[in-house]
Scaffold this motif. Structure first.
Motif, PDB file in Angstrom:
ATOM      1  N   HIS A   2       0.845  -1.192   0.000  1.00 16.01           N
ATOM      2  CA  HIS A   2       0.000   0.000   0.000  1.00 16.01           C
ATOM      3  C   HIS A   2       0.884   1.247   0.000  1.00 16.01           C
ATOM      4  O   HIS A   2       1.637   1.487   0.951  1.00 16.01           O
ATOM      5  N   GLU A  32      -3.656  -1.329   5.121  1.00 18.01           N
ATOM      6  CA  GLU A  32      -4.378  -0.324   4.343  1.00 18.01           C
ATOM      7  C   GLU A  32      -4.059   1.079   4.869  1.00 18.01           C
ATOM      8  O   GLU A  32      -4.022   1.309   6.079  1.00 18.01           O
ATOM      9  N   GLU A  41      -3.134   6.914  -5.428  1.00 12.11           N
ATOM     10  CA  GLU A  41      -2.793   5.574  -4.938  1.00 12.11           C
ATOM     11  C   GLU A  41      -3.388   4.528  -5.873  1.00 12.11           C
ATOM     12  O   GLU A  41      -4.032   4.852  -6.866  1.00 12.11           O
ATOM     13  N   GLY A  42      -3.176   3.267  -5.544  1.00 12.46           N
ATOM     14  CA  GLY A  42      -3.773   2.169  -6.295  1.00 12.46           C
ATOM     15  C   GLY A  42      -3.409   2.161  -7.766  1.00 12.46           C
ATOM     16  O   GLY A  42      -2.267   2.415  -8.158  1.00 12.46           O
TER      17      GLY A  42
END
Length: 245
Positions: free
Chosen positions: A166, A192, A213-214
């Motif tokens: 993450h 997370e 992000e992601g």
């Protein structure tokens, strides 16, 4: 150039990148719960003072190589009585590599050699060492900077993605696009990240910024290979118009 330290109000942070790191610290655990924090790059101890004020009883260690700066802070801006911050004069990487496993909930890297982030604090090897000293669910945060083609930032972020599942960045859109040189705060964890809380704080800031992000971060990094000890480079110098020296 150091951020302003307000001895009367340690929760005041004038540097935008410090405010963004503080957003992460605020969201890391329930309010006022003490944390164990390792600061790589002590500066004026602004973030350490903030953490001590908002989370009384926190244990913090600050690492700095500039002995003159350490003595200046001790003489002109001493820490309040009862604040637990140990200052060590040593190299940031040496401090991480010698720290006990699982000893901190936060590792914050804000190290500059002049106005440039040293290469040896951005590669996979260093980041794995930082991960080793984090407690389960702990957080890593780094103040990085770049502009133009982002040949420093993208490999540094790719290295973080190699170590932690993450990863998120907080930065102004113009900086992320390389249109303007500036700071990028990167956060990482095996757990997370508090993305919703970070988005709210960043959107409501005096100088709003984005949280990436992601999949969006993966697209941003593109094909950049993770930085390693063999390939890492220091961040570029800021434009002369931004320098104060």
């Amino acid at each position: 150039m150091q951020a302003t330290v307000d001895l009367d109000d340690p929760t005041y942070l004038d540097a935008e990148y410090m405010q963004r790191i503080a957003y992460l610290v605020d969201a890391a655990a329930e309010p006022r719960r003490p944390l164990r924090v390792l600061h790589l790059g002590a500066g004026g101890l602004a973030l350490a003072r903030y953490t001590a004020a908002t989370r009384p009883g926190s244990y913090q260690q600050a690492v700095e190589t500039n002995e003159a700066l350490i003595e200046l802070v001790r003489a002109e801006a001493p820490l309040p009585r009862g604040v637990k911050v140990k200052i060590r004069r040593t190299d940031a990487r040496a401090a991480v590599e010698s720290a006990p496993e699982g000893s901190y909930e936060f590792v914050i890297t804000d190290v500059y050699d002049g106005a440039r982030v040293p290469a040896h604090l951005t590669g996979v090897e260093f980041l794995r060492a930082a991960d080793r000293v984090l407690r389960p669910g702990g957080h890593y945060a780094a103040n990085l900077c770049d502009g133009g083609q982002m040949t420093f930032l993208k490999p540094a972020l790719a290295a973080m993605r190699e170590v932690w599942p993450h990863v998120a960045v907080m930065a102004e859109p113009a900086v992320l696009r390389g249109r303007r040189f500036g700071n990028v705060v990167a956060a990482a964890s095996a757990a997370e990240l508090p993305i919703a809380a970070l988005r709210r704080r960043c959107a409501g800031a005096a100088f709003p910024c984005r949280v990436v992000e992601g999949a969006e971060l993966s697209e941003y990094i593109g094909g950049a290979a993770p930085a390693t000890d063999a390939t890492a480079i220091q961040s570029p110098p800021p434009p002369r118009s931004l320098r104060s020296f």
